[in-house]
Design a protein around this motif. Structure first.
Motif, mmCIF file in Angstrom:
data_model
loop_
_atom_site.group_PDB
_atom_site.id
_atom_site.type_symbol
_atom_site.label_atom_id
_atom_site.label_comp_id
_atom_site.label_asym_id
_atom_site.label_seq_id
_atom_site.Cartn_x
_atom_site.Cartn_y
_atom_site.Cartn_z
ATOM 1 N N ALA A 109 0.827 -1.195 0.000
ATOM 2 C CA ALA A 109 0.000 0.000 0.000
ATOM 3 C C ALA A 109 0.866 1.250 0.000
ATOM 4 O O ALA A 109 1.953 1.284 0.577
ATOM 5 C CB ALA A 109 -0.922 -0.007 1.216
ATOM 6 N N LEU A 110 0.382 2.276 -0.671
ATOM 7 C CA LEU A 110 1.131 3.525 -0.779
ATOM 8 C C LEU A 110 1.272 4.206 0.570
ATOM 9 O O LEU A 110 2.355 4.696 0.929
ATOM 10 C CB LEU A 110 0.412 4.450 -1.762
ATOM 11 C CG LEU A 110 1.008 5.839 -1.969
ATOM 12 C CD1 LEU A 110 2.410 5.748 -2.556
ATOM 13 C CD2 LEU A 110 0.105 6.668 -2.874
ATOM 14 N N GLY A 114 -1.527 6.530 9.254
ATOM 15 C CA GLY A 114 -2.883 7.061 9.268
ATOM 16 C C GLY A 114 -3.039 8.194 8.275
ATOM 17 O O GLY A 114 -2.075 8.672 7.674
ATOM 18 N N PRO A 115 -4.270 8.661 8.083
ATOM 19 C CA PRO A 115 -4.543 9.731 7.117
ATOM 20 C C PRO A 115 -3.769 11.006 7.450
ATOM 21 O O PRO A 115 -3.758 11.464 8.597
ATOM 22 C CB PRO A 115 -6.051 9.953 7.250
ATOM 23 C CG PRO A 115 -6.571 8.696 7.852
ATOM 24 C CD PRO A 115 -5.488 8.186 8.742
ATOM 25 N N ARG A 116 -3.135 11.565 6.436
ATOM 26 C CA ARG A 116 -2.442 12.846 6.557
ATOM 27 C C ARG A 116 -2.760 13.657 5.314
ATOM 28 O O ARG A 116 -3.003 13.112 4.233
ATOM 29 C CB ARG A 116 -0.930 12.651 6.678
ATOM 30 C CG ARG A 116 -0.494 11.938 7.952
ATOM 31 C CD ARG A 116 0.981 11.579 7.884
ATOM 32 N NE ARG A 116 1.808 12.755 7.636
ATOM 33 C CZ ARG A 116 3.084 12.692 7.220
ATOM 34 N NH1 ARG A 116 3.646 11.516 6.999
ATOM 35 N NH2 ARG A 116 3.770 13.796 7.033
ATOM 36 N N ALA A 144 2.179 12.765 -1.335
ATOM 37 C CA ALA A 144 1.548 14.078 -1.445
ATOM 38 C C ALA A 144 0.772 14.197 -2.750
ATOM 39 O O ALA A 144 -0.337 14.762 -2.793
ATOM 40 C CB ALA A 144 2.610 15.173 -1.364
ATOM 41 N N ILE A 145 1.332 13.664 -3.832
ATOM 42 C CA ILE A 145 0.655 13.723 -5.130
ATOM 43 C C ILE A 145 -0.680 12.993 -5.071
ATOM 44 O O ILE A 145 -1.728 13.516 -5.484
ATOM 45 C CB ILE A 145 1.557 13.118 -6.231
ATOM 46 C CG1 ILE A 145 2.767 14.030 -6.493
ATOM 47 C CG2 ILE A 145 0.776 12.878 -7.510
ATOM 48 C CD1 ILE A 145 3.794 13.436 -7.438
ATOM 49 N N VAL A 146 -0.645 11.774 -4.542
ATOM 50 C CA VAL A 146 -1.877 10.977 -4.513
ATOM 51 C C VAL A 146 -2.898 11.580 -3.549
ATOM 52 O O VAL A 146 -4.094 11.670 -3.858
ATOM 53 C CB VAL A 146 -1.541 9.520 -4.131
ATOM 54 C CG1 VAL A 146 -2.818 8.694 -3.981
ATOM 55 C CG2 VAL A 146 -0.637 8.899 -5.181
ATOM 56 N N ARG A 147 -2.433 12.022 -2.388
ATOM 57 C CA ARG A 147 -3.362 12.616 -1.424
ATOM 58 C C ARG A 147 -3.991 13.887 -1.982
ATOM 59 O O ARG A 147 -5.189 14.160 -1.771
ATOM 60 C CB ARG A 147 -2.644 12.933 -0.116
ATOM 61 C CG ARG A 147 -3.576 13.413 0.971
ATOM 62 C CD ARG A 147 -4.528 12.294 1.408
ATOM 63 N NE ARG A 147 -3.837 11.335 2.268
ATOM 64 C CZ ARG A 147 -4.249 10.092 2.479
ATOM 65 N NH1 ARG A 147 -5.346 9.651 1.874
ATOM 66 N NH2 ARG A 147 -3.578 9.291 3.285
ATOM 67 N N SER A 148 -3.217 14.655 -2.725
ATOM 68 C CA SER A 148 -3.748 15.884 -3.327
ATOM 69 C C SER A 148 -4.842 15.559 -4.334
ATOM 70 O O SER A 148 -5.877 16.242 -4.396
ATOM 71 C CB SER A 148 -2.622 16.658 -3.999
ATOM 72 O OG SER A 148 -3.110 17.808 -4.642
ATOM 73 N N LEU A 149 -4.643 14.500 -5.122
ATOM 74 C CA LEU A 149 -5.670 14.102 -6.089
ATOM 75 C C LEU A 149 -6.923 13.602 -5.376
ATOM 76 O O LEU A 149 -8.044 13.824 -5.862
ATOM 77 C CB LEU A 149 -5.109 13.019 -7.014
ATOM 78 C CG LEU A 149 -3.956 13.460 -7.933
ATOM 79 C CD1 LEU A 149 -3.414 12.268 -8.709
ATOM 80 C CD2 LEU A 149 -4.415 14.558 -8.890
ATOM 81 N N GLU A 150 -6.754 12.966 -4.236
ATOM 82 C CA GLU A 150 -7.923 12.534 -3.465
ATOM 83 C C GLU A 150 -8.661 13.734 -2.881
ATOM 84 O O GLU A 150 -9.900 13.774 -2.879
ATOM 85 C CB GLU A 150 -7.478 11.591 -2.346
ATOM 86 C CG GLU A 150 -6.980 10.234 -2.840
ATOM 87 C CD GLU A 150 -6.477 9.357 -1.710
ATOM 88 O OE1 GLU A 150 -6.235 8.159 -1.938
ATOM 89 O OE2 GLU A 150 -6.324 9.871 -0.570
ATOM 90 N N LEU A 155 -9.412 11.376 -7.393
ATOM 91 C CA LEU A 155 -9.261 9.971 -7.018
ATOM 92 C C LEU A 155 -10.168 9.706 -5.823
ATOM 93 O O LEU A 155 -10.276 10.552 -4.936
ATOM 94 C CB LEU A 155 -7.809 9.641 -6.636
ATOM 95 C CG LEU A 155 -6.767 9.492 -7.739
ATOM 96 C CD1 LEU A 155 -5.400 9.206 -7.127
ATOM 97 C CD2 LEU A 155 -7.153 8.409 -8.730
ATOM 98 N N ASP A 156 -10.804 8.570 -5.826
ATOM 99 C CA ASP A 156 -11.602 8.189 -4.664
ATOM 100 C C ASP A 156 -10.651 7.704 -3.567
ATOM 101 O O ASP A 156 -9.781 6.862 -3.812
ATOM 102 C CB ASP A 156 -12.566 7.048 -5.030
ATOM 103 C CG ASP A 156 -13.623 7.503 -6.018
ATOM 104 O OD1 ASP A 156 -13.960 8.707 -5.987
ATOM 105 O OD2 ASP A 156 -14.082 6.679 -6.827
ATOM 106 N N PRO A 157 -10.785 8.227 -2.350
ATOM 107 C CA PRO A 157 -9.946 7.718 -1.258
ATOM 108 C C PRO A 157 -10.192 6.223 -1.071
ATOM 109 O O PRO A 157 -11.333 5.785 -0.903
ATOM 110 C CB PRO A 157 -10.421 8.527 -0.051
ATOM 111 C CG PRO A 157 -11.055 9.756 -0.633
ATOM 112 C CD PRO A 157 -11.677 9.315 -1.929
ATOM 113 N N ARG A 158 -9.125 5.456 -1.145
ATOM 114 C CA ARG A 158 -9.259 4.008 -1.024
ATOM 115 C C ARG A 158 -8.062 3.442 -0.279
ATOM 116 O O ARG A 158 -6.928 3.512 -0.776
ATOM 117 C CB ARG A 158 -9.385 3.362 -2.404
ATOM 118 C CG ARG A 158 -9.474 1.846 -2.363
ATOM 119 C CD ARG A 158 -10.056 1.303 -3.669
ATOM 120 N NE ARG A 158 -9.333 1.738 -4.832
ATOM 121 C CZ ARG A 158 -8.229 1.099 -5.305
ATOM 122 N NH1 ARG A 158 -7.745 0.069 -4.648
ATOM 123 N NH2 ARG A 158 -7.640 1.535 -6.386
#
Length: 229
Positions: A109-110, A114-116, A144-150, A155-158
């Motif tokens: 997993a990326l 926990g969520p940040r 940071a890239i993936v979280r920003s897209l979420e 992107l759906d948070p998954r």
């Protein structure tokens, strides 16, 4: 005296029972005996060439350790010197042939915590970069890239999503950045699971991609219905 002549002299002495004359030298006796000792019957049980070479090698090794164990100021010092030399040889061969390539582990997993927020990941990435900790900097910038897209709902948070999966999903709504997203995910996998050290250049590429994606407009597809009569 020749070998044939020496043999004749020995045969004549044995036949007459006379004592051997003192005029026969050691070299004459050796020459007389050599033809007899060269016969195959005397060499049937001797070790082969390979066995003799192996015995010689082990004798040299024994001599080496005997010499090392008797070295001043003590035998231990000599043995330590040998061990150090062997280790230096191994290090030199490793440096010459290059580091052994590690077998990449399956992608995990990326996000391993926990969520940040994306801002938190960016700040952490910059701190690592300031300390030239490029591997951690690359990892945090990819997160940071993936979280920003979420956060932008691109992107759906998954939970459990891998970097490759995130890049593939983001490429569908940001096709102009598909190649860079794929390359970023590959870099993340290489440094995280493949054991490859990250570089400053790799981090800068991910940082530039992160900045570009913040202003990128997603591709919107609109379904057109047919004209009604």
């Amino acid at each position: 005296m020749t070998a044939t002549g020496g043999t004749a002299v020995l045969v004549r002495l044995l036949a007459t029972g006379d004592e051997p004359p003192v005029t026969i030298s050691r070299s004459d006796a050796r020459e007389a005996a050599e033809p007899e000792l060269d016969k195959p019957m005397y060499h049937r049980n001797e070790p082969g060439l390979f066995q003799r070479a192996l015995d010689w090698l082990w004798r040299r090794v024994d001599d080496l350790f005997d010499t090392a164990s008797g070295a001043s100021p003590g035998g231990t010092v000599g043995l330590v010197v040998i061990v150090v030399l062997v280790l230096l040889l191994v290090v030199a061969l490793r440096w010459r042939l290059g580091a052994l390539r590690r077998t990449p582990s399956p992608a995990a997993a990326l996000f391993d915590e926990g969520p940040r927020s994306a801002a938190d990941h960016r700040a952490t990435a910059e701190r690592h970069a300031a300390n030239h900790e490029w591997t951690h900097a690359v990892q945090e910038r990819m997160r940071a890239i993936v979280r920003s897209l979420e956060e932008r709902a691109l992107l759906d948070p998954r939970p459990g999503r891998t970097a490759d999966e995130a890049a593939a999903e983001a490429a569908r709504t940001l096709p102009h950045h598909a190649d860079r997203l794929t390359a970023a995910a590959r870099t993340f996998d290489d440094v995280t699971y493949g054991g490859r050290p990250a570089t400053e250049a790799a981090y800068l590429r991910l940082r530039d991609l992160d900045l570009a994606l913040q202003d990128a407009k997603p591709l919107v597809t609109t379904a057109h219905s047919g004209d009604t009569p």
